[in-house]
Design a protein around this motif. Sequence first.
Motif, PDB file in Angstrom:
ATOM      1  N   LEU A 209      -9.900 -14.186  -1.962  1.00  0.00           N
ATOM      2  CA  LEU A 209     -10.736 -13.154  -1.164  1.00  0.00           C
ATOM      3  C   LEU A 209     -12.217 -13.398  -1.414  1.00  0.00           C
ATOM      4  CD1 LEU A 209     -10.516 -10.773   0.628  1.00  0.00           C
ATOM      5  CD2 LEU A 209     -10.599  -9.472  -1.432  1.00  0.00           C
TER       6      LEU A 209
ATOM      7  N   THR B  45      -1.087 -12.424  -7.031  1.00  0.00           N
ATOM      8  CA  THR B  45      -0.898 -11.645  -6.027  1.00  0.00           C
ATOM      9  C   THR B  45      -1.069 -10.251  -6.136  1.00  0.00           C
ATOM     10  OG1 THR B  45       1.213 -11.342  -6.305  1.00  0.00           O
ATOM     11  CG2 THR B  45       0.737 -13.263  -5.033  1.00  0.00           C
TER      12      THR B  45
ATOM     13  N   ARG C 280       0.034  -8.425 -10.010  1.00  0.00           N
ATOM     14  CA  ARG C 280      -1.352  -8.226 -10.955  1.00  0.00           C
ATOM     15  C   ARG C 280      -0.996  -7.475 -12.026  1.00  0.00           C
ATOM     16  NH1 ARG C 280      -4.855  -4.580  -6.288  1.00  0.00           N
ATOM     17  NH2 ARG C 280      -2.855  -4.011  -5.620  1.00  0.00           N
TER      18      ARG C 280
ATOM     19  N   HIS D 238      -9.905  -7.594  -9.918  1.00  0.00           N
ATOM     20  CA  HIS D 238      -8.823  -8.082  -8.843  1.00  0.00           C
ATOM     21  C   HIS D 238      -9.018  -6.769  -7.721  1.00  0.00           C
ATOM     22  CE1 HIS D 238      -5.419  -9.216  -6.534  1.00  0.00           C
ATOM     23  NE2 HIS D 238      -5.017  -9.897  -7.305  1.00  0.00           N
TER      24      HIS D 238
ATOM     25  N   THR E 100      -8.980  -3.917  -7.400  1.00  0.00           N
ATOM     26  CA  THR E 100      -8.222  -3.029  -7.592  1.00  0.00           C
ATOM     27  C   THR E 100      -8.527  -1.385  -7.765  1.00  0.00           C
ATOM     28  OG1 THR E 100      -6.763  -4.666  -8.833  1.00  0.00           O
ATOM     29  CG2 THR E 100      -6.220  -2.549  -9.536  1.00  0.00           C
TER      30      THR E 100
ATOM     31  N   ARG F 273      -1.240   4.335 -11.523  1.00  0.00           N
ATOM     32  CA  ARG F 273      -1.555   3.063 -11.977  1.00  0.00           C
ATOM     33  C   ARG F 273      -1.863   3.127 -13.368  1.00  0.00           C
ATOM     34  NH1 ARG F 273      -4.390  -0.188  -6.927  1.00  0.00           N
ATOM     35  NH2 ARG F 273      -2.369  -0.571  -5.853  1.00  0.00           N
TER      36      ARG F 273
ATOM     37  N   GLN G 196      -0.438  -5.262   3.268  1.00  0.00           N
ATOM     38  CA  GLN G 196       0.226  -6.189   2.181  1.00  0.00           C
ATOM     39  C   GLN G 196       0.946  -5.051   1.154  1.00  0.00           C
ATOM     40  OE1 GLN G 196      -2.627  -8.534   0.052  1.00  0.00           O
ATOM     41  NE2 GLN G 196      -1.173  -9.080  -1.208  1.00  0.00           N
TER      42      GLN G 196
ATOM     43  N   THR H 171      -2.444  -0.121  -2.432  1.00  0.00           N
ATOM     44  CA  THR H 171      -2.706   1.564  -2.107  1.00  0.00           C
ATOM     45  C   THR H 171      -2.564   1.324  -0.478  1.00  0.00           C
ATOM     46  OG1 THR H 171      -5.011   1.024  -2.254  1.00  0.00           O
ATOM     47  CG2 THR H 171      -3.808   2.003  -4.024  1.00  0.00           C
TER      48      THR H 171
ATOM     49  N   SER I 143       1.591 -11.628   0.789  1.00  0.00           N
ATOM     50  CA  SER I 143       0.287 -12.067   0.203  1.00  0.00           C
ATOM     51  C   SER I 143      -0.651 -11.755   1.483  1.00  0.00           C
ATOM     52  CB  SER I 143       0.299 -13.483   0.150  1.00  0.00           C
ATOM     53  OG  SER I 143       0.438 -14.213   1.409  1.00  0.00           O
ATOM     54  N   SER I 144      -2.095 -11.595   1.379  1.00  0.00           N
ATOM     55  CA  SER I 144      -3.129 -11.306   2.314  1.00  0.00           C
ATOM     56  C   SER I 144      -2.886 -12.272   3.338  1.00  0.00           C
ATOM     57  CB  SER I 144      -4.027 -10.628   1.861  1.00  0.00           C
ATOM     58  OG  SER I 144      -4.738 -12.002   0.903  1.00  0.00           O
TER      59      SER I 144
ATOM     60  N   ASP J 204      -8.772  -2.636   2.364  1.00  0.00           N
ATOM     61  CA  ASP J 204     -10.172  -2.216   1.879  1.00  0.00           C
ATOM     62  C   ASP J 204     -11.162  -2.633   2.857  1.00  0.00           C
ATOM     63  OD1 ASP J 204      -8.639  -1.271  -0.199  1.00  0.00           O
ATOM     64  OD2 ASP J 204      -9.422  -2.691  -1.732  1.00  0.00           O
TER      65      ASP J 204
ATOM     66  N   ALA K   1     -12.688  -5.880   2.041  1.00  0.00           N
ATOM     67  CA  ALA K   1     -11.992  -7.043   2.262  1.00  0.00           C
ATOM     68  C   ALA K   1     -11.949  -7.442   3.501  1.00  0.00           C
ATOM     69  CB  ALA K   1     -10.522  -6.928   1.515  1.00  0.00           C
TER      70      ALA K   1
ATOM     71  N   LEU L 213     -12.559   0.733  -6.985  1.00  0.00           N
ATOM     72  CA  LEU L 213     -12.230  -0.496  -7.620  1.00  0.00           C
ATOM     73  C   LEU L 213     -12.731  -0.861  -8.724  1.00  0.00           C
ATOM     74  CD1 LEU L 213     -12.680  -2.816  -4.546  1.00  0.00           C
ATOM     75  CD2 LEU L 213     -10.908  -1.584  -5.097  1.00  0.00           C
TER      76      LEU L 213
HETATM   77  N1  GSH Z   1      -7.543  -2.120  -3.568  1.00  0.00           N
HETATM   78  C1  GSH Z   1      -6.276  -1.993  -3.137  1.00  0.00           C
HETATM   79  C2  GSH Z   1      -5.935  -3.111  -1.913  1.00  0.00           C
HETATM   80  C3  GSH Z   1      -6.028  -4.206  -2.711  1.00  0.00           C
HETATM   81  C4  GSH Z   1      -5.492  -5.501  -1.870  1.00  0.00           C
HETATM   82  O1  GSH Z   1      -5.136  -5.089  -0.628  1.00  0.00           O
HETATM   83  N2  GSH Z   1      -5.566  -6.634  -2.409  1.00  0.00           N
HETATM   84  C5  GSH Z   1      -4.918  -7.769  -1.533  1.00  0.00           C
HETATM   85  C6  GSH Z   1      -5.781  -8.075  -0.349  1.00  0.00           C
HETATM   86  S1  GSH Z   1      -7.356  -8.304  -0.633  1.00  0.00           S
HETATM   87  C7  GSH Z   1      -4.635  -8.874  -2.321  1.00  0.00           C
HETATM   88  O2  GSH Z   1      -4.769  -8.754  -3.472  1.00  0.00           O
HETATM   89  N3  GSH Z   1      -4.348  -9.905  -1.658  1.00  0.00           N
HETATM   90  C8  GSH Z   1      -4.256 -11.265  -2.443  1.00  0.00           C
HETATM   91  C9  GSH Z   1      -2.883 -11.643  -2.407  1.00  0.00           C
HETATM   92  O3  GSH Z   1      -1.781 -10.981  -2.871  1.00  0.00           O
HETATM   93  O4  GSH Z   1      -2.624 -12.738  -1.672  1.00  0.00           O
HETATM   94  C10 GSH Z   1      -5.270  -1.848  -4.106  1.00  0.00           C
HETATM   95  O5  GSH Z   1      -5.635  -2.201  -5.468  1.00  0.00           O
HETATM   96  O6  GSH Z   1      -3.933  -1.837  -3.732  1.00  0.00           O
END
Ligand code: GSH
Length: 341
Positions: free
Chosen positions: A46, A86, A90, A104, A106, A112, A153, A157, A180-181, A199, A202, A228
């Motif tokens: 990212l 991913t 995580r 990450h 997060t 959580r 994804q 959240t 995956s994103s 987010d 992102a 985050l």
């Molecule tokens: N901040 C939110 C959303 C985070 C999120 O969407 N992350 C994705 C998109 S940036 C990610 O980690 N992608 C990496 C992947 O799994 O390939 C959360 O913590 O759930």
Amino acid sequence: MSRFVQPLLHLLLAGLFAAFALAAKADTLSDTRARGYLVCGVNPGLAGFGLPDDHGVWRGFDIDYCRAVAAAIFNDPKKIKFVPLTGKDRFTALQSGEVDVLAHNTTWTESREAEQGLLFAGINYFDGQAFMVHKSLGVTRASQLSGATFCVQQGTTTELNLADYLRSHGMKAETVVFSSSDEAIKAYDSGRCDVFTTDGSALYAERLKTMHPDDQIVLPDVISKEPLSPVVRQGDDRWFNVVKWTGFALIDAEELGVTSANVEEMRKSNNPKIRRLLGVEGDYGAGLGLSRDWVVRIIRAVGNYGEIFARNLGKNSPLKIPRGLNAQWRDGGLLYAPPIR
Ligand SMILES: N[C@@H](CCC(=O)N[C@@H](CS)C(=O)NCC(=O)O)C(=O)O
């Protein structure tokens, strides 16, 4: 058993129990020192948060947070191993001990933390979920998205907020979930979905991954709070404090005008707040198991919060994200770190 032997036996058992408890007690700081490097769980790709550059060097806001922790411990931000994870994997990686800390993008949520045996070490980016749509759709507000197809994804959240949003607005929509994103944004770009949501921070990066970034718009609606934060396991208070206070030190340094360019000079400052921050007066690293100059080490290696933000996300980066809520409290933002004293 004689009345002398029994208390002795109890004492012995209590001693043994305490020894076992001590042996089992988590001490990530000592483990990290013994290993010789920090292990940090990060986003696999990212831009702005965590992404290897053309030379394979990891770059990003979360990457610099990890480097700050490594600098505080080793006086060397390179003593670190990045583990790409991913969104879905995580937390297990952190719980199992595969990584020492998770940085990450997060979101801090109650479940959580309370249900997964984790602790969030302090908000380092105030974010919120937003929508990106193809301009050709002719939509300007989220309320017009009824009947649309959304790419999201799994394990985020994002997925949950979207369901809430649609339900509470009585909107019918199709949601397509990806693990995956990269897959999610590719599907959006190929026209599989009308909307890509994640987010806001992102979205700045994901938009640049599309074939025609100018043909996409981010709608002004923000549908959630996404605070985050770096994350650690429960049960290791000292380590929690190391990660937490590294974040606070970065924010305090910006507030006090201490930068990577002037940190050596600032050690001569007469300002007691700066003197304490930089370990010239008092020894505030000791309680964390760190050296007296722990903040100097951090700032020398990665700069203060503002420098990290500008380099990776803000004005000196391709993303050009405004500071917004992530400005210092004195500038109308929400950054307000407890003092080092
Ligand atoms: N901040 C939110 C959303 C985070 C999120 O969407 N992350 C994705 C998109 S940036 C990610 O980690 N992608 C990496 C992947 O799994 O390939 C959360 O913590 O759930």
